[in-house]
Design an enzyme around this catalytic site. Structure first.
Site, PDB file in Angstrom:
ATOM      1  N   ASP A  33      24.995  -5.375  68.096  1.00  0.00           N
ATOM      2  CA  ASP A  33      24.448  -4.004  67.661  1.00  0.00           C
ATOM      3  C   ASP A  33      24.236  -2.997  68.617  1.00  0.00           C
ATOM      4  OD1 ASP A  33      24.014  -6.007  65.389  1.00  0.00           O
ATOM      5  OD2 ASP A  33      21.862  -5.621  65.356  1.00  0.00           O
ATOM      6  N   LYS A 116      26.398  -7.359  59.651  1.00  0.00           N
ATOM      7  CA  LYS A 116      25.371  -8.446  59.529  1.00  0.00           C
ATOM      8  C   LYS A 116      24.089  -7.755  58.853  1.00  0.00           C
ATOM      9  CE  LYS A 116      22.742  -8.653  63.792  1.00  0.00           C
ATOM     10  NZ  LYS A 116      21.802  -7.629  63.410  1.00  0.00           N
ATOM     11  N   CYS A 149      17.720  -9.270  67.693  1.00  0.00           N
ATOM     12  CA  CYS A 149      19.189  -9.649  67.142  1.00  0.00           C
ATOM     13  C   CYS A 149      19.824 -10.292  68.418  1.00  0.00           C
ATOM     14  CB  CYS A 149      19.925  -8.664  66.657  1.00  0.00           C
ATOM     15  SG  CYS A 149      19.110  -7.838  65.247  1.00  0.00           S
TER      16      CYS A 149
END
Ligand code: ZN
Length: 221
Positions: A33, A116, A149
């Protein structure tokens, strides 16, 4: 509702390695990310310390490329009405500037980008299948947000018995508690390897993941 505030706790011992040597052919690098919304000024969920991780991650990616190490970028991806917006507000909406991976870490041709839907990079994505079919045993996880994450992805990898490696200067969190919690979980609970610096991760030999023009396109005669 009662709220705990200003609580001070002691961080338990965290084992930190100076160096990690990994076989290039059995190692994957997962960059979690590193998108404008989380890293850049003007991002909707900016982690102020994420900017400092860009250079160490970039150097690691460069070395992964030189050693043909399988590299996967996760991209947090939401559509309208995502229930996660109730927790974090609107962020990483597909197609927006904030959703894009930062310029410094743009994937090159032949690298894998996985969209995702949730904190865990393995949930609803082909990551496990990609790792397994490529004979991967070691997974380096970098990126942001550390306890969200990054940790959920590292946990998911560890629960599938991949050896997880996390460099201390490759992850960022919104506060120290979240940061050290992540390292503690990786080192202790998942028996992973916490390395002092991303620069001290050494790839041994050569992997199989070719980039750019060497990559088969299926269009050549
Ligand atoms: Zn999200």
């Amino acid at each position: 509702m009662p709220v705990l505030r200003g609580l001070r706790v002691e961080v338990p011992e965290i084992r930190v390695e100076r160096e990690a040597r990994l076989p290039a052919a059995e190692t994957a690098l997962i960059i979690v990310d590193m998108q404008n919304d989380f890293v850049k000024k003007g991002g909707r969920l900016r982690v102020p310390t994420a900017e400092a991780t860009v250079e160490p991650i970039r150097r690691l990616v460069e070395r992964a490329r030189r050693h043909a190490v399988l590299t996967i970028y996760t991209q947090d991806t939401h559509y309208q009405r995502d229930p996660e917006f109730e927790i974090w507000g609107v962020h990483a909406v597909k197609g927006t500037w904030g959703w894009e991976i930062i310029d410094e870490l743009k994937p090159v041709e032949g690298e894998i980008v996985v969209e995702k839907p949730r904190y865990d990079g393995f949930y609803g994505t082909p990551i496990d299948d990609i790792l397994r079919t490529n004979g991967i045993r070691h997974v380096i996880v970098v990126g942001t947000v550390a306890n969200i994450c990054v940790l959920h992805t590292a946990s998911s990898a560890a629960l599938r018995w991949y050896h997880v490696v996390v460099p201390m200067d490759g992850i960022s969190a919104l506060n120290d508690f979240d940061y050290y919690l992540t390292l503690r979980q990786v080192a202790f609970l998942y028996k992973g390897t916490v390395v002092e610096k991303a620069d001290n991760i050494v790839f041994e030999g050569r992997g199989v993941w070719e980039r750019g023009r060497k990559q088969p396109t299926g269009q050549e005669a």
